[in-house]
Write a protein that holds these residues in place. Structure first.
Motif, PDB file in Angstrom:
ATOM      1  N   ARG A  83       0.779  -1.342  -0.169  1.00 24.15           N
ATOM      2  CA  ARG A  83      -0.040  -0.057  -0.048  1.00 24.15           C
ATOM      3  C   ARG A  83       0.990   1.345   0.128  1.00 24.15           C
ATOM      4  N   GLU A 104      -2.035  -1.148  -3.901  1.00 18.42           N
ATOM      5  CA  GLU A 104      -3.295   0.052  -3.683  1.00 18.42           C
ATOM      6  C   GLU A 104      -2.243   1.236  -3.650  1.00 18.42           C
ATOM      7  N   ASN A 129      -6.963   0.559  -9.071  1.00 18.84           N
ATOM      8  CA  ASN A 129      -6.213   0.533  -7.773  1.00 18.84           C
ATOM      9  C   ASN A 129      -5.751   1.638  -7.374  1.00 18.84           C
TER      10      ASN A 129
END
Length: 224
Positions: A83, A104, A129
């Protein structure tokens, strides 16, 4: 647009501007070789999209030169499933490249017009994403933390404490630090709850990082 010509320009950019200058991360090279940079600049500047230079994108901001984007993503050692937070989304190009690698990406932009345009580009490219938010990037996005990687695409006076706090243990943060005429690219790695290491990656030049934990100016306002 001249799709075939741009594909050739993109391949040449990867080989001449990235590989020859020390970019070795295969994931970064692959992502840079597939994201159409010409879609992230004004149409009038599309013919210059793959030049080794930053280009204006409006609001006094620029899209970084390809090498800088690649070097910063290589420095945070982005992996599939990570992330990532980007501060200073600009046109959305770096977020799009990161989205080809990470699981992400959350990118924050303080200029409403730039953020709206970035969202349109990313939607058109099916970068599902990647999320563009409007606000003060120096404060990060605490409700989405922790982040495995944080890339700050503007130069601040110091490393914002809020961003360090939002790193996961083992997470990497890359940010230009210093005055406008003498910035150093710094990599911060979180080793423990209150244990951070910093290293210099060389001199750079970015637009100023505006916000509560960055530089302030009379025109700054936080977005919704």
């Amino acid at each position: 647009m001249r799709t075939g010509t741009f594909a050739h320009d993109r391949h040449r950019m990867v080989q001449r501007q990235l590989v020859r200058r020390g970019i070795r991360d295969d994931q970064v090279l692959a992502a840079m070789g597939t994201v159409p940079r010409e879609r992230f600049v004004d149409e009038s500047a599309a013919g210059r999209a793959y030049e080794d230079t930053p280009l204006p994108i409006g609001q006094g901001q620029t899209i970084s030169q390809p090498y800088i984007v690649a070097a910063m993503l290589q420095a945070v050692a982005l992996s599939a499933g990570d992330r990532m937070l980007e501060v200073g989304a600009g046109s959305g190009y770096a977020a799009a490249v990161a989205g080809r690698i990470a699981g992400e990406v959350v990118a924050v932009e303080r200029h409403v017009g730039l953020a709206a345009a970035a969202r349109r580009r990313l939607r058109d490219l099916h970068s599902d994403n990647v999320e563009i938010r409007i606000g003060d990037g120096t404060l990060g996005v605490p409700e989405r933390a922790p982040f495995d990687a944080i890339v700050v695409s503007a130069g601040g006076p110091v490393v914002p404490p809020a961003l360090k706090d939002q790193l996961t243990v083992g997470g990497r943060l890359v940010i230009p630090v210093g005055p406008a005429d003498r910035q150093v690219l710094v990599r911060v790695t979180r080793r423990g709850a209150d244990d951070f290491t910093e290293e210099s990656l060389g001199e750079v030049m970015f637009v100023p990082l505006i916000g509560r934990q960055g530089f302030r100016d009379s025109t700054w306002t936080s977005g919704p």
